[in-house]
Write a protein that holds these residues in place. Structure first.
Motif, short mmCIF file in Angstrom:
data_model
loop_
_atom_site.label_atom_id
_atom_site.label_comp_id
_atom_site.label_asym_id
_atom_site.label_seq_id
_atom_site.Cartn_x
_atom_site.Cartn_y
_atom_site.Cartn_z
N ARG A 1 48.23 32.02 49.82
CA ARG A 1 48.40 33.09 48.84
C ARG A 1 49.52 34.02 49.30
O ARG A 1 49.41 34.62 50.37
CB ARG A 1 47.10 33.87 48.66
CG ARG A 1 45.98 33.05 48.05
CD ARG A 1 44.66 33.81 48.06
NE ARG A 1 43.60 33.06 47.41
CZ ARG A 1 42.87 32.12 47.99
NH1 ARG A 1 43.09 31.82 49.26
NH2 ARG A 1 41.93 31.49 47.31
N SER B 1 49.11 42.45 48.24
CA SER B 1 48.29 41.45 48.92
C SER B 1 47.23 40.84 48.01
O SER B 1 46.70 41.51 47.12
CB SER B 1 47.58 42.11 50.11
OG SER B 1 46.63 41.26 50.69
N PRO B 2 46.87 39.58 48.25
CA PRO B 2 45.64 39.07 47.64
C PRO B 2 44.45 39.84 48.21
O PRO B 2 44.46 40.22 49.39
CB PRO B 2 45.61 37.60 48.08
CG PRO B 2 46.43 37.56 49.32
CD PRO B 2 47.50 38.60 49.14
N ARG B 3 43.47 40.11 47.38
CA ARG B 3 42.34 40.91 47.85
C ARG B 3 41.67 40.28 49.07
O ARG B 3 41.13 40.97 49.94
CB ARG B 3 41.33 41.09 46.72
CG ARG B 3 40.25 42.11 47.05
CD ARG B 3 39.89 42.96 45.85
NE ARG B 3 39.45 44.27 46.29
CZ ARG B 3 38.16 44.58 46.51
NH1 ARG B 3 37.23 43.68 46.33
NH2 ARG B 3 37.84 45.79 46.92
N GLU C 1 42.94 39.11 51.69
CA GLU C 1 43.56 39.43 52.97
C GLU C 1 43.66 40.93 53.25
O GLU C 1 44.10 41.33 54.33
CB GLU C 1 44.98 38.84 53.04
CG GLU C 1 45.06 37.35 52.74
CD GLU C 1 44.45 36.48 53.83
OE1 GLU C 1 43.84 37.03 54.78
OE2 GLU C 1 44.57 35.25 53.74
N GLU D 1 46.71 45.05 44.91
CA GLU D 1 46.00 43.82 45.20
C GLU D 1 45.94 42.96 43.94
O GLU D 1 45.99 43.46 42.82
CB GLU D 1 44.57 44.12 45.66
CG GLU D 1 44.49 44.94 46.94
CD GLU D 1 43.07 45.33 47.26
OE1 GLU D 1 42.40 44.61 48.01
OE2 GLU D 1 42.61 46.37 46.72
N TRP D 2 45.78 41.67 44.15
CA TRP D 2 45.58 40.77 43.01
C TRP D 2 44.40 39.85 43.30
O TRP D 2 44.10 39.53 44.44
CB TRP D 2 46.85 39.98 42.71
CG TRP D 2 47.44 39.18 43.83
CD1 TRP D 2 48.25 39.63 44.81
CD2 TRP D 2 47.25 37.78 44.08
NE1 TRP D 2 48.60 38.61 45.67
CE2 TRP D 2 48.01 37.47 45.24
CE3 TRP D 2 46.54 36.76 43.45
CZ2 TRP D 2 48.05 36.17 45.77
CZ3 TRP D 2 46.59 35.48 43.97
CH2 TRP D 2 47.34 35.19 45.12
N ILE D 3 43.72 39.48 42.23
CA ILE D 3 42.56 38.61 42.33
C ILE D 3 42.70 37.49 41.31
O ILE D 3 43.62 37.49 40.48
CB ILE D 3 41.24 39.39 42.08
CG1 ILE D 3 41.28 40.05 40.71
CG2 ILE D 3 41.02 40.41 43.18
CD1 ILE D 3 39.99 40.73 40.33
N GLU D 4 41.77 36.53 41.35
CA GLU D 4 41.89 35.35 40.51
C GLU D 4 40.81 35.29 39.43
O GLU D 4 40.39 34.21 39.02
CB GLU D 4 41.86 34.09 41.40
CG GLU D 4 43.11 34.02 42.30
CD GLU D 4 42.80 33.54 43.71
OE1 GLU D 4 41.70 33.83 44.22
OE2 GLU D 4 43.68 32.87 44.29
N ARG E 1 46.63 39.14 38.23
CA ARG E 1 45.99 37.85 38.48
C ARG E 1 46.85 36.96 39.37
O ARG E 1 46.38 35.93 39.85
CB ARG E 1 45.70 37.12 37.17
CG ARG E 1 44.83 37.90 36.20
CD ARG E 1 43.39 38.03 36.71
NE ARG E 1 42.64 38.98 35.90
CZ ARG E 1 42.49 40.26 36.18
NH1 ARG E 1 43.05 40.75 37.29
NH2 ARG E 1 41.80 41.06 35.41
N THR E 2 48.09 37.32 39.57
CA THR E 2 48.96 36.55 40.45
C THR E 2 49.74 37.51 41.34
O THR E 2 49.86 38.71 41.06
CB THR E 2 49.98 35.71 39.65
OG1 THR E 2 50.95 36.57 39.04
CG2 THR E 2 49.28 34.87 38.58
N HIS E 3 50.32 36.95 42.38
CA HIS E 3 51.09 37.79 43.30
C HIS E 3 52.33 38.37 42.63
O HIS E 3 52.74 39.49 42.94
CB HIS E 3 51.48 36.97 44.54
CG HIS E 3 52.46 35.87 44.30
ND1 HIS E 3 53.78 35.96 44.64
CD2 HIS E 3 52.31 34.65 43.73
CE1 HIS E 3 54.40 34.84 44.32
NE2 HIS E 3 53.54 34.03 43.77
#
Length: 396
Positions: A52, A68-70, A72, A87-90, A99-101
């Protein structure tokens, strides 16, 4: 005794300030970098999975931040002085709209430059083509500039934080070498030698990290180990199931990033058993050793990287073994695996105090043997300092 401690926040901030000055001088408003080398060098973040993407955003005037992805975020906060601001999540959650970096990165850039007139500096060398295309789509092709060279230049001269960690990485390589030398016997396999390297190296890395819980001692590179006439001439062969015989030359490459993603160069040929070394094998070993000595003698401030290579090349040429050369004389080391400049023909970079190199000319004679003596070398005001130990492994 090498001082224990990782770079301080003050050192990280000084690095960021120097890059910001370079950004301003080059007309860049915001740096965006997804490469692990940059986030380690500026933020102290190491050891995260690369699946990610993680973005470091550094305005030319302002504070750095991570996207950052949540997944990490907690680890980044544990390791780094730089905050995670986006932060981003899926999955769908109003509290985390990205929803994306790239969505998350765009939210930060829109906050920093609402009118999208900022000039964005991206690390093309370590960013995906899709990421660059997205940035160009949002800001225009003319406003997205490649700053790879700028980031390389920032790491040419190592500060005390980098030098301190590389010293410890060199200590780990020597520790592994001594363990291998003490245990190497005919009848072992190449992979068993690799296991000695890995275990002894992790033990030593754990020693240096016993008070640094943020980082791991197990992030170890696989060593390159080849034995005998049939395999030792492979420049980058991985340790295999081949059984080492009495009289085999085992070529060890204990290079890599054994500590906090910082690199080291250390190579030695090692004799297994007690058989006398044949004359044709001895010749290759002697020339490789002489070539490295010539390269080291050529290192001094004001010389060029190409001068160092030329000194080693002249030795190999004089002995009629140019056909057995396969690579440059050396490469930059530091806070990533490969840094610049390179010790090779045509590299006219002037050596300066604070540069670190692996000095490692190698001779690879098919059907006979290979020999590579490699060391980690710091350029100093008066010449150079070998951070590994040149008295180790020169007793064949």
């Amino acid at each position: 005794m090498v001082a224990k401690s990782f770079p301080s926040e003050a050192q990280y901030r000084r690095r960021a300030s120097e890059i910001q000055a370079s950004l301003r001088a080059n007309g860049i408003d915001i740096l965006v970098a997804s490469g692990q080398d940059t986030r380690r060098y500026l933020g102290g973040v190491d050891g995260l999975a690369g699946i990610r993407p993680l973005w470091l955003v550094l305005p030319a005037n302002g504070e750095p931040e991570f996207v950052s992805p949540r997944l990490e975020t907690a680890e980044i906060r544990f390791q780094s002085w730089i905050p995670v601001t986006e932060e981003w999540i899926e999955w769908n959650d109003p509290a985390f709209p990205s929803r994306t970096h790239l969505e998350a990165l765009n939210r930060v850039l829109e906050r920093l430059s609402p009118d999208k007139t900022a000039v964005i500096g991206a690390d093309f060398y370590q960013s995906s083509a899709a990421s660059i295309d997205t940035l160009r789509g949002g800001f225009g092709v003319e406003r997205v500039k490649d700053v790879s060279d700028l980031l390389v230049a920032a790491r040419l001269i190592k500060d005390e934080g980098v030098i301190s960690v590389v010293r410890r990485a060199a200590d780990i390589a020597l520790h592994s070498y001594n363990a291998i030398k003490a245990e190497l016997t005919p009848g072992m396999t190449e992979w068993e030698v690799s296991r000695i390297h890995r275990t002894s190296g992790m033990d030593r890395a754990a020693y240096w990290l016993k008070d640094e819980w943020e980082y791991t001692p197990v992030g170890f590179a696989t060593p390159l180990i080849q034995a005998g006439r049939d395999r030792s001439s492979h420049a980058h062969g991985l340790a295999s199931t081949r059984v080492i015989e009495n009289g085999d030359i085992v070529q060890l490459c204990l290079c890599g990033m054994p500590l906090f993603g910082h690199s080291v160069g250390f190579d030695r040929p090692l004799l297994a058993g007690d058989k006398e070394i044949p004359a044709d094998v001895r010749r290759i070993i002697n020339v490789a050793e002489e070539a490295q000595a010539a390269a080291l003698d050529a290192i001094a401030p004001g010389k060029t990287a190409g001068d160092v290579h030329a000194a080693a090349f002249a030795v190999v040429e004089r002995h009629g073994l140019v056909d057995a050369l396969r690579h440059r004389t050396g490469r930059g080391l530091g806070s990533s695996e490969l840094e610049f400049p390179e010790l090779k023909h045509g590299d006219n970079t002037v050596l300066q105090p604070g540069m670190i190199f692996a000095v490692e000319p190698g001779i690879y004679a098919e059907g006979i043997t290979s020999a590579r003596f490699g060391d980690t070398v710091l350029v100093t005001d008066g010449g150079f300092e070998v951070l590994t130990d040149t008295t180790v492994g020169h007793d064949l």
